[in-house]
Design a protein around this motif. Structure first.
Motif, PDB file in Angstrom:
ATOM      1  N   SER A 152      68.444  61.897  11.381  1.00 29.03           N
ATOM      2  CA  SER A 152      67.473  60.931  11.895  1.00 29.03           C
ATOM      3  C   SER A 152      66.679  61.513  13.048  1.00 29.03           C
ATOM      4  CB  SER A 152      68.177  59.642  12.347  1.00 29.03           C
ATOM      5  OG  SER A 152      68.807  59.811  13.594  1.00 29.03           O
ATOM      6  N   VAL A 153      65.438  61.091  13.140  1.00 26.26           N
ATOM      7  CA  VAL A 153      64.565  61.557  14.222  1.00 26.26           C
ATOM      8  C   VAL A 153      65.129  61.115  15.569  1.00 26.26           C
ATOM      9  CG1 VAL A 153      62.238  61.459  15.185  1.00 26.26           C
ATOM     10  CG2 VAL A 153      62.555  61.527  12.697  1.00 26.26           C
ATOM     11  N   LEU A 154      65.610  59.883  15.651  1.00 29.04           N
ATOM     12  CA  LEU A 154      66.116  59.349  16.914  1.00 29.04           C
ATOM     13  C   LEU A 154      67.325  60.125  17.416  1.00 29.04           C
ATOM     14  CD1 LEU A 154      66.079  57.176  19.133  1.00 29.04           C
ATOM     15  CD2 LEU A 154      67.519  55.766  17.637  1.00 29.04           C
ATOM     16  N   ASN A 155      68.266  60.426  16.548  1.00 26.13           N
ATOM     17  CA  ASN A 155      69.538  61.006  16.986  1.00 26.13           C
ATOM     18  C   ASN A 155      69.581  62.525  16.938  1.00 26.13           C
ATOM     19  OD1 ASN A 155      70.684  58.407  17.345  1.00 26.13           O
ATOM     20  ND2 ASN A 155      71.205  58.294  15.165  1.00 26.13           N
ATOM     21  N   ASP A 156      68.725  63.138  16.130  1.00 22.84           N
ATOM     22  CA  ASP A 156      68.900  64.568  15.864  1.00 22.84           C
ATOM     23  C   ASP A 156      67.722  65.446  16.247  1.00 22.84           C
ATOM     24  OD1 ASP A 156      71.486  64.158  14.624  1.00 22.84           O
ATOM     25  OD2 ASP A 156      70.393  63.284  12.927  1.00 22.84           O
ATOM     26  N   TRP A 157      66.682  64.874  16.838  1.00 23.66           N
ATOM     27  CA  TRP A 157      65.523  65.687  17.197  1.00 23.66           C
ATOM     28  C   TRP A 157      65.855  66.730  18.256  1.00 23.66           C
ATOM     29  CZ3 TRP A 157      60.983  66.919  15.318  1.00 23.66           C
ATOM     30  CH2 TRP A 157      60.037  67.514  16.159  1.00 23.66           C
ATOM     31  N   LYS A 158      66.623  66.326  19.238  1.00 25.51           N
ATOM     32  CA  LYS A 158      66.962  67.246  20.327  1.00 25.51           C
ATOM     33  C   LYS A 158      68.143  68.119  19.923  1.00 25.51           C
ATOM     34  CE  LYS A 158      65.395  64.066  23.939  1.00 25.51           C
ATOM     35  NZ  LYS A 158      65.778  63.278  25.132  1.00 25.51           N
ATOM     36  N   GLY A 159      68.183  69.317  20.479  1.00 23.71           N
ATOM     37  CA  GLY A 159      69.306  70.200  20.221  1.00 23.71           C
ATOM     38  C   GLY A 159      68.889  71.496  19.568  1.00 23.71           C
ATOM     39  N   GLU A 160      69.898  72.301  19.252  1.00 22.44           N
ATOM     40  CA  GLU A 160      69.655  73.627  18.676  1.00 22.44           C
ATOM     41  C   GLU A 160      70.300  73.788  17.308  1.00 22.44           C
ATOM     42  OE1 GLU A 160      67.708  75.725  20.185  1.00 22.44           O
ATOM     43  OE2 GLU A 160      67.496  74.503  21.995  1.00 22.44           O
ATOM     44  N   GLY A 161      70.906  72.743  16.786  1.00 17.81           N
ATOM     45  CA  GLY A 161      71.629  72.859  15.531  1.00 17.81           C
ATOM     46  C   GLY A 161      70.757  72.731  14.303  1.00 17.81           C
ATOM     47  N   LYS A 162      71.422  72.624  13.137  1.00 16.77           N
ATOM     48  CA  LYS A 162      70.731  72.561  11.860  1.00 16.77           C
ATOM     49  C   LYS A 162      69.822  71.344  11.764  1.00 16.77           C
ATOM     50  CE  LYS A 162      74.033  75.028   8.915  1.00 16.77           C
ATOM     51  NZ  LYS A 162      74.879  74.903   7.701  1.00 16.77           N
ATOM     52  N   ASP A 163      70.299  70.203  12.261  1.00 14.56           N
ATOM     53  CA  ASP A 163      69.529  68.978  12.105  1.00 14.56           C
ATOM     54  C   ASP A 163      68.202  69.053  12.852  1.00 14.56           C
ATOM     55  OD1 ASP A 163      71.651  68.083  10.645  1.00 14.56           O
ATOM     56  OD2 ASP A 163      72.470  66.784  12.197  1.00 14.56           O
ATOM     57  N   ALA A 164      68.244  69.561  14.076  1.00 12.66           N
ATOM     58  CA  ALA A 164      67.012  69.710  14.852  1.00 12.66           C
ATOM     59  C   ALA A 164      66.082  70.722  14.197  1.00 12.66           C
ATOM     60  CB  ALA A 164      67.338  70.137  16.284  1.00 12.66           C
ATOM     61  N   ALA A 165      66.652  71.799  13.676  1.00 14.05           N
ATOM     62  CA  ALA A 165      65.831  72.815  13.000  1.00 14.05           C
ATOM     63  C   ALA A 165      65.165  72.231  11.754  1.00 14.05           C
ATOM     64  CB  ALA A 165      66.696  74.018  12.629  1.00 14.05           C
ATOM     65  N   PHE A 166      65.905  71.423  11.014  1.00 15.44           N
ATOM     66  CA  PHE A 166      65.337  70.799   9.822  1.00 15.44           C
ATOM     67  C   PHE A 166      64.194  69.859  10.178  1.00 15.44           C
ATOM     68  CE2 PHE A 166      65.310  67.047   7.037  1.00 15.44           C
ATOM     69  CZ  PHE A 166      64.917  67.641   5.846  1.00 15.44           C
TER      70      PHE A 166
END
Length: 242
Positions: free
Chosen positions: A184-198
């Protein structure tokens, strides 16, 4: 005499090199018609330099847009015109459920045809390749916050009407993968992991297809979704990607 000969040889070499470059450019462009502004749009072709502008130019030509969807094998239902005045829409289409395509959730959403055409190219050329590359699994569905909404920008009482007012926009909130993972954009936008990269990969890829792409990088109003629209800004109009 020798000097003139050297000068002539340099000119001939320069001319030959120029001709070779022109020939290579011609061959390359012939293989990639989507990179030329005067060629017809083809949803079966990879994204080109002018694909986004050609998609936006479909606004006002519902028949041509639907013909493109037909040729690409997109299963959809053309909706009846609706709304009035500044909120009138006449080219909305609703995608039918297709086991081989990404489902929209809720399924009843009916954006304008140019938005749907861009969404399908985004699915084929950006979203699914990114999901396979990063997760090794395809996206099964996309959760959204809707398309048509008769309102002004940011819901203000004055000012320009939103592209949502003519169904020329959609807000994307999350992606559900076939393996059950939700990004989700709300929960996963920030960070350096796979979800943010996607999320960043699919945001960046949308910029070549939509007139406007707004993400959490733009402002807090977009902290939980991507705003994608096909605003008409003319042949040389600006495009927004934040």
């Amino acid at each position: 005499m020798v000097r003139r000969l050297h000068l002539t040889l340099r000119r001939l070499l320069w001319l030959a090199a120029s001709l070779v470059l022109i020939l290579l450019a011609y061959v390359w462009l012939k293989q990639r018609p989507q990179d030329l502004p005067w060629t017809d749009l083809d949803l079966g072709q990879p994204i080109g330099l002018f694909t986004g502008r050609k998609l936006a130019a479909l606004t006002g030509d519902a028949a041509q847009c639907r013909a493109l969807l037909d040729r690409a094998g997109v299963d959809y239902v053309a909706m009846e015109p609706g709304g009035a005045d500044q909120c009138r829409h006449a080219d909305a289409v609703r995608l039918r459920a297709d086991k081989d395509a990404i489902a929209m959730a809720p399924a009843a959403v009916a954006p304008s045809c140019p938005v749907v055409a861009a969404l399908k190219l985004w699915e084929w050329q950006v979203v699914q390749p990114a999901a396979q590359r990063i997760y090794g699994a395809p996206v099964r569905s996309i959760r959204h916050f809707g398309s048509y909404s008769c309102r002004r920008i940011y819901g203000r009482s004055r000012g320009d009407y939103s592209e949502h007012a003519t169904a020329d926009a959609i807000d994307i909130a999350a992606f559900m993968l076939k393996d059950g993972r939700q990004v989700s954009v709300l929960n996963d936008w920030k960070g350096e992991g796979k979800d943010a990269a996607f999320l960043r990969a699919v945001r960046d890829g949308a910029c070549g297809l939509f007139s406007t792409v707004l993400s959490p990088d733009y402002n807090t109003a977009h902290r939980d979704h991507f705003h994608l629209d096909q605003a008409e800004r003319g042949a040389m109009g600006g495009r927004a990607c934040r």
